[in-house]
Design a protein around this motif. Structure first.
Motif, PDB file in Angstrom:
ATOM      1  N   LEU A  20       0.980  -0.991   0.120  1.00  0.00           N
ATOM      2  CA  LEU A  20      -0.286   0.325  -0.597  1.00  0.00           C
ATOM      3  C   LEU A  20       0.973   1.406  -0.191  1.00  0.00           C
ATOM      4  CD1 LEU A  20      -2.745  -0.841   2.271  1.00  0.00           C
ATOM      5  CD2 LEU A  20      -3.024  -0.920   0.224  1.00  0.00           C
ATOM      6  N   ASP A  21       0.570   2.028  -0.610  1.00  0.00           N
ATOM      7  CA  ASP A  21       1.084   3.134  -0.932  1.00  0.00           C
ATOM      8  C   ASP A  21       0.567   4.359  -1.396  1.00  0.00           C
ATOM      9  OD1 ASP A  21       3.923   4.534  -1.233  1.00  0.00           O
ATOM     10  OD2 ASP A  21       3.225   5.102  -3.200  1.00  0.00           O
ATOM     11  N   GLN A  22       0.864   5.831  -0.429  1.00  0.00           N
ATOM     12  CA  GLN A  22       0.470   6.683  -0.985  1.00  0.00           C
ATOM     13  C   GLN A  22       0.859   7.734  -1.113  1.00  0.00           C
ATOM     14  OE1 GLN A  22      -2.184   7.104   3.052  1.00  0.00           O
ATOM     15  NE2 GLN A  22      -3.668   6.980   2.402  1.00  0.00           N
ATOM     16  N   SER A  23       2.577   7.771  -1.829  1.00  0.00           N
ATOM     17  CA  SER A  23       3.034   8.492  -2.084  1.00  0.00           C
ATOM     18  C   SER A  23       2.578   9.857  -3.579  1.00  0.00           C
ATOM     19  CB  SER A  23       4.528   8.434  -2.524  1.00  0.00           C
ATOM     20  OG  SER A  23       4.719   7.554  -3.470  1.00  0.00           O
ATOM     21  N   GLY A  24       1.699   9.140  -4.252  1.00  0.00           N
ATOM     22  CA  GLY A  24       1.082   9.323  -5.593  1.00  0.00           C
ATOM     23  C   GLY A  24       2.494   9.073  -6.981  1.00  0.00           C
ATOM     24  N   GLU A  25       2.988   8.343  -6.462  1.00  0.00           N
ATOM     25  CA  GLU A  25       4.207   7.792  -7.156  1.00  0.00           C
ATOM     26  C   GLU A  25       4.694   5.919  -7.283  1.00  0.00           C
ATOM     27  OE1 GLU A  25       8.952   9.019  -6.376  1.00  0.00           O
ATOM     28  OE2 GLU A  25       7.534  11.171  -7.539  1.00  0.00           O
TER      29      GLU A  25
ATOM     30  N   ALA B  89       0.367  -1.212  -4.390  1.00  0.00           N
ATOM     31  CA  ALA B  89      -1.134  -0.497  -4.885  1.00  0.00           C
ATOM     32  C   ALA B  89      -1.506   0.652  -3.840  1.00  0.00           C
ATOM     33  CB  ALA B  89      -1.829  -1.831  -3.106  1.00  0.00           C
ATOM     34  N   PRO B  90      -0.722   1.278  -5.239  1.00  0.00           N
ATOM     35  CA  PRO B  90      -0.789   2.881  -4.942  1.00  0.00           C
ATOM     36  C   PRO B  90      -2.722   3.039  -4.516  1.00  0.00           C
ATOM     37  CG  PRO B  90      -0.230   2.622  -6.745  1.00  0.00           C
ATOM     38  CD  PRO B  90      -0.538   1.241  -6.317  1.00  0.00           C
ATOM     39  N   CYS B  91      -2.851   4.104  -3.463  1.00  0.00           N
ATOM     40  CA  CYS B  91      -3.900   4.384  -2.886  1.00  0.00           C
ATOM     41  C   CYS B  91      -4.116   5.204  -2.308  1.00  0.00           C
ATOM     42  CB  CYS B  91      -4.647   3.282  -1.879  1.00  0.00           C
ATOM     43  SG  CYS B  91      -3.760   3.405  -0.289  1.00  0.00           S
ATOM     44  N   GLY B  92      -5.584   6.234  -2.625  1.00  0.00           N
ATOM     45  CA  GLY B  92      -5.706   7.936  -1.584  1.00  0.00           C
ATOM     46  C   GLY B  92      -6.207   7.562  -0.558  1.00  0.00           C
ATOM     47  N   PRO B  93      -6.100   7.878   0.220  1.00  0.00           N
ATOM     48  CA  PRO B  93      -7.100   8.502   1.676  1.00  0.00           C
ATOM     49  C   PRO B  93      -8.033   7.512   2.226  1.00  0.00           C
ATOM     50  CG  PRO B  93      -7.874  11.466   0.039  1.00  0.00           C
ATOM     51  CD  PRO B  93      -6.872   9.561  -0.029  1.00  0.00           C
TER      52      PRO B  93
END
Length: 178
Positions: A11-16, A87-91
């Motif tokens: 899971l990643d919220q960095s935007g990259e 798994a890029p994800c938003g808030p």
């Protein structure tokens, strides 16, 4: 339903999204993320919504070439699905603010071109069914995350691409492939 594992560091919220090593065919899949506030075993579908903390927009990035090799060898898919930052994800938006979304536009644009578009109400497996099914085989817990599955239109991405995923009523996720 069919499930596979992703790890917490996926899971990643960095935007990259860093294009992963050992792959030359990485695909996007826009999905709804379901974050649990509680869990258990043998959860009834009617009780499942009470275990949800909130929802977010997510991408299930897949090393399609490695997934294909695993399928052909009749092996698990984790090598193609469960890699760092896959798994890029938003808030996560709490249920108290949005309820339990059952309908709404799901879309993904890559470089401003629509690639995926459908509605949550067309999901094959609804959130309560997924939670109930998984709880028959695993003890679910607070902090667990489930991704919903994706509409048609998955396709490859390349370094430099910009992916903008959105789910009506939940939010938008803007991710660059680096």
């Amino acid at each position: 339903p069919f499930f596979f594992q992703k790890n917490p560091d996926d899971l990643d919220q960095s935007g990259e999204f860093p294009y992963p090593a050992k792959s030359s065919d990485v695909h996007h899949e826009v999905e709804m993320l379901v974050a649990l506030k509680s869990g258990g075993t043998d959860i009834a579908p009617a009780d499942a919504p009470g275990h949800v903390f909130g929802y977010a927009v997510a991408l299930d990035m897949t090393r399609r070439d490695l997934q294909g090799e695993a399928k052909e060898a009749r092996r698990p898919w984790e090598i193609g699905k469960a890699f760092a930052r896959s798994a890029p994800c938003g808030p996560v938006v709490p249920v108290e603010g949005i309820g339990h979304p059952a309908s709404g536009l799901v879309s993904l644009h890559v470089n401003e071109t629509m690639r995926q578009r459908d509605d949550l109400d067309r999901m094959i497996w609804k959130v309560p069914e997924m939670i109930a099914y998984l709880s028959e085989y695993f003890t679910l817990a607070a902090g667990d995350v489930i991704l919903s599955g994706t509409p048609s239109g998955v396709a490859a991405v390349a370094r430099g691409d910009r992916m903008v995923a959105a789910i009506e009523g939940i939010g938008t996720l803007d991710v660059r492939v680096v």
